[in-house]
Design an enzyme around this catalytic site. Sequence first.
Site, PDB file in Angstrom:
ATOM      1  N   GLU A  51       0.817  -1.223   0.000  1.00  0.00           N
ATOM      2  CA  GLU A  51       0.000   0.000   0.000  1.00  0.00           C
ATOM      3  C   GLU A  51       0.847   1.269   0.000  1.00  0.00           C
ATOM      4  O   GLU A  51       0.446   2.286  -0.583  1.00  0.00           O
ATOM      5  CB  GLU A  51      -0.942   0.011   1.204  1.00  0.00           C
ATOM      6  N   PHE A 113     -11.895  -6.421  14.089  1.00  0.00           N
ATOM      7  CA  PHE A 113     -10.793  -6.939  13.290  1.00  0.00           C
ATOM      8  C   PHE A 113     -10.440  -5.950  12.182  1.00  0.00           C
ATOM      9  O   PHE A 113     -11.296  -5.479  11.448  1.00  0.00           O
ATOM     10  CB  PHE A 113     -11.182  -8.286  12.683  1.00  0.00           C
ATOM     11  N   GLN A 114      -9.182  -5.614  12.101  1.00  0.00           N
ATOM     12  CA  GLN A 114      -8.643  -4.685  11.104  1.00  0.00           C
ATOM     13  C   GLN A 114      -9.331  -3.314  11.153  1.00  0.00           C
ATOM     14  O   GLN A 114      -9.551  -2.668  10.129  1.00  0.00           O
ATOM     15  CB  GLN A 114      -8.721  -5.279   9.692  1.00  0.00           C
ATOM     16  N   LYS A 163     -17.615  -0.296   5.292  1.00  0.00           N
ATOM     17  CA  LYS A 163     -17.982  -1.280   4.276  1.00  0.00           C
ATOM     18  C   LYS A 163     -19.472  -1.264   3.976  1.00  0.00           C
ATOM     19  O   LYS A 163     -19.883  -1.406   2.809  1.00  0.00           O
ATOM     20  CB  LYS A 163     -17.542  -2.675   4.728  1.00  0.00           C
ATOM     21  N   MET A 469      24.522   9.305   2.572  1.00  0.00           N
ATOM     22  CA  MET A 469      24.351  10.636   3.146  1.00  0.00           C
ATOM     23  C   MET A 469      24.594  10.624   4.652  1.00  0.00           C
ATOM     24  O   MET A 469      25.238  11.530   5.200  1.00  0.00           O
ATOM     25  CB  MET A 469      22.952  11.173   2.842  1.00  0.00           C
TER      26      MET A 469
END
Length: 556
Positions: A51, A113-114, A163, A469
């Site tokens: 993602e 959940f999630q 959802k 760097m």
Amino acid sequence: MQLTGAQILMECLLEQGVDTVFGYPGGAVLNIYDALYEYRDKICHIRTAHEQGAAHAADGYARSTGKTGVCIATSGPGATNLVTGIATAYMDSIPMVAITGNVSCALLGLDSFQEVDITGITMPVTKHNFLVKHIEDLADTIRKAFLIAGTGRKGPVLVDIPKDVTAQKYEYIPHAPLPAPKGDFPYDERFEQALTMLKKSERPFIYSGGGVIASEASGELKKFADLLDAPVASSLMCQGGFDQTDPRYIGMLGMHGTNTSALAIKNCDLLIAIGTRFSDRVLCNADLFAQHCPIIQIDIDTAEFNKNIEVDLKMKGDAKEILARLNQLLPQCQHKGWLEQIAEWKDLYPLEQMAESEGEVLPQEVIETLDRLTDSKAIIVTEVGQHQMWAAQFYRFRTPRHFISSGGLGTMGYGLGAAIGAQVANPDQRVINLAGDGSFHMNCNELATLAQYNIPVIELVFNNRVLGMVRQWQKLFYQNRFSQTTLDSATNFEMLAQAFGIKAFAISRREEIEPVLKEALAYQGPSLINCHISPDINVLPMVPAGSSVEEPILEM
């Protein structure tokens, strides 16, 4: 007509002219992905390997086109994986709409959940965010999100959709994109003050920032510089905002800017800052920055006035509009002696890397050869580190939106995802991502995306086996205590690329630079070039933290 929430989302994306989205499916966005299947002939979806890569791809799409980029992720870890990409866009004022799914409304706040409070998490790094609990609000919310993201000081907006909202049905009524609100414009008195200061100046110096590109003001900037007869320096975010082959251009200003820019800021009698927020990487030490001369600042955001440095004249508004008005009012100025001095400094202090051994591969030669072979027309994307600064120093950016890099947040792992977005948005352009081996290890999973969609990005890895760097700072300020910056990874980059289905090349000696670059540029698919360089090549000039930008280190 009655549509599901997911279908309404698709229709609203089409209203906004969206043709491509980047994302990764999951349980909370199943309805959205079902709608994407239905709308697959109208909206292209690129599934990235992670993602975060989707967020960076939407960012690269936006930077290379000026349009608002779109990414989609599921709830919980899918949404939190977008956060670094959202913050990257926020710091550089990049228009993006991030769409996340969430658990159904009845499960919100129950540690389901999630489930995460993604609007709470992203509040500090978005222009605005929304949680859509009612389907009747969905279409207008999407429209508002695009309006907010793409107007004023641009930036990312997140829309979180439970959802059940994407499954419910509601009447969809088409609507044209909302008109942009009229922005602020300086009063006539401000223009009169500016003209007085500009006419009085004998050694004016123009410093241009990312706002020049955001407002599409490159043409106006060129005309203004010619009328004022002044040299122009840029920030990292304004690479290509002013043609770098123009004799007036003197390079970047700041921590890794040119010595010519440092001398110009030290000796000018007026600084005109356009579309820049005066970041710490430019000021280096605010108490020592341009204390001897008045400053005019043009910016669209009131919050940037007197935030990092005090200025003498504030001109709030769109850079393109303000410059256009100044160009109407300003007479032709002449500063021949000042420009001759600038030209002398440019000759005295060129950017130049020196080889320590015969046949050594120098990043300068690689990038300058790439510039020549692409006729300065490629879209150059970078990760973050030494290679990022070398790209800004040695590739000649002639037009806007051809340099894509994370400036404000400095996100290692940004470049490959952003290159995917830029290449998808610009199929007829050559897109090259310049990476260090440290950054490449953070996002090499996106090689799978390149291969799956046959996206012809060239991944050019400057492989010095160290975190260059950070190591450079350890060399200068930590007495060569190279704590955890020596990588010496056992990864065989060429074999790794081939495992993903990517054509691989290698550059180990100077004489290989041009033939390998030519072959990679001629290849029609995605490729990787493993370019071996010394770990002791540094980015110079360099201004140490806390020092004056007027006194850079030129050698070490």
